[in-house]
Design a protein around this motif. Sequence first.
Motif, PDB file in Angstrom:
ATOM      1  N   MET A   1      36.215  56.477 -26.122  1.00 11.83           N
ATOM      2  CA  MET A   1      36.019  56.715 -24.716  1.00 11.83           C
ATOM      3  C   MET A   1      35.638  58.180 -24.524  1.00 11.83           C
ATOM      4  N   SER A   2      34.667  58.432 -23.691  1.00 14.62           N
ATOM      5  CA  SER A   2      34.179  59.794 -23.497  1.00 14.62           C
ATOM      6  C   SER A   2      34.987  60.528 -22.423  1.00 14.62           C
ATOM      7  N   GLU A   3      34.926  61.824 -22.491  1.00 17.64           N
ATOM      8  CA  GLU A   3      35.575  62.671 -21.485  1.00 17.64           C
ATOM      9  C   GLU A   3      34.907  62.441 -20.134  1.00 17.64           C
ATOM     10  N   PRO A   4      35.697  62.508 -19.054  1.00 13.71           N
ATOM     11  CA  PRO A   4      35.085  62.360 -17.728  1.00 13.71           C
ATOM     12  C   PRO A   4      34.151  63.536 -17.443  1.00 13.71           C
ATOM     13  N   THR A   5      33.129  63.249 -16.696  1.00 10.44           N
ATOM     14  CA  THR A   5      32.195  64.309 -16.311  1.00 10.44           C
ATOM     15  C   THR A   5      32.872  65.210 -15.279  1.00 10.44           C
ATOM     16  N   PRO A   6      32.351  66.407 -15.077  1.00 10.46           N
ATOM     17  CA  PRO A   6      32.924  67.269 -14.035  1.00 10.46           C
ATOM     18  C   PRO A   6      32.945  66.587 -12.662  1.00 10.46           C
ATOM     19  N   LEU A   7      31.921  65.830 -12.351  1.00  9.81           N
ATOM     20  CA  LEU A   7      31.876  65.135 -11.066  1.00  9.81           C
ATOM     21  C   LEU A   7      32.964  64.063 -10.980  1.00  9.81           C
ATOM     22  N   GLU A   8      33.195  63.341 -12.081  1.00  8.47           N
ATOM     23  CA  GLU A   8      34.266  62.344 -12.104  1.00  8.47           C
ATOM     24  C   GLU A   8      35.637  63.005 -11.955  1.00  8.47           C
ATOM     25  N   ARG A   9      35.828  64.124 -12.630  1.00 11.15           N
ATOM     26  CA  ARG A   9      37.087  64.856 -12.499  1.00 11.15           C
ATOM     27  C   ARG A   9      37.285  65.340 -11.065  1.00 11.15           C
ATOM     28  N   LEU A  10      36.202  65.849 -10.466  1.00  8.03           N
ATOM     29  CA  LEU A  10      36.251  66.317  -9.085  1.00  8.03           C
ATOM     30  C   LEU A  10      36.654  65.188  -8.144  1.00  8.03           C
ATOM     31  N   GLU A  11      36.071  64.026  -8.326  1.00  8.45           N
ATOM     32  CA  GLU A  11      36.388  62.882  -7.471  1.00  8.45           C
ATOM     33  C   GLU A  11      37.838  62.438  -7.648  1.00  8.45           C
ATOM     34  N   ARG A  12      38.342  62.451  -8.861  1.00 12.45           N
ATOM     35  CA  ARG A  12      39.745  62.089  -9.095  1.00 12.45           C
ATOM     36  C   ARG A  12      40.681  63.090  -8.425  1.00 12.45           C
ATOM     37  N   LEU A  13      40.359  64.360  -8.577  1.00 14.07           N
ATOM     38  CA  LEU A  13      41.185  65.394  -7.947  1.00 14.07           C
ATOM     39  C   LEU A  13      41.153  65.262  -6.426  1.00 14.07           C
ATOM     40  N   ARG A  14      39.975  65.029  -5.876  1.00 13.62           N
ATOM     41  CA  ARG A  14      39.862  64.871  -4.422  1.00 13.62           C
ATOM     42  C   ARG A  14      40.614  63.645  -3.931  1.00 13.62           C
ATOM     43  N   SER A  15      40.598  62.596  -4.709  1.00 16.86           N
ATOM     44  CA  SER A  15      41.350  61.398  -4.349  1.00 16.86           C
ATOM     45  C   SER A  15      42.844  61.701  -4.307  1.00 16.86           C
TER      46      SER A  15
END
Length: 100
Positions: A1-15
């Motif tokens: 499994m690959s590391e989340p992209t910065p955008l994916e990390r941003l969305e998780r944090l915002r959630s």
Amino acid sequence: MSEPTPLERLERLRSSIDNIDAALVHMLAERFRCTQEVGQLKAEHDMPAADPSRESRQIDRLKGLAVDAHLDPEFAEKWFNFVVAEVIQHHTQIADEHNA
């Protein structure tokens, strides 16, 4: 499994932030429900809207909690003062309505 992209990390944090904000709003609403009851009690027994000695104790307590939580204690005090100002305004209004 690959590391989340910065955008994916941003969305998780915002959630997570959105969930925390929702919880804070609900907790503040519950706090104000309690302080409304305090305001009614104070009005019924001719007690003053403000209680400076309690407020001072609460500030000290919250600043200690803030330090323990790695939060700026001055920020905690500002938040508390903001909330208390609103509460006192509510208590004054309740007392005015009770005495009318």
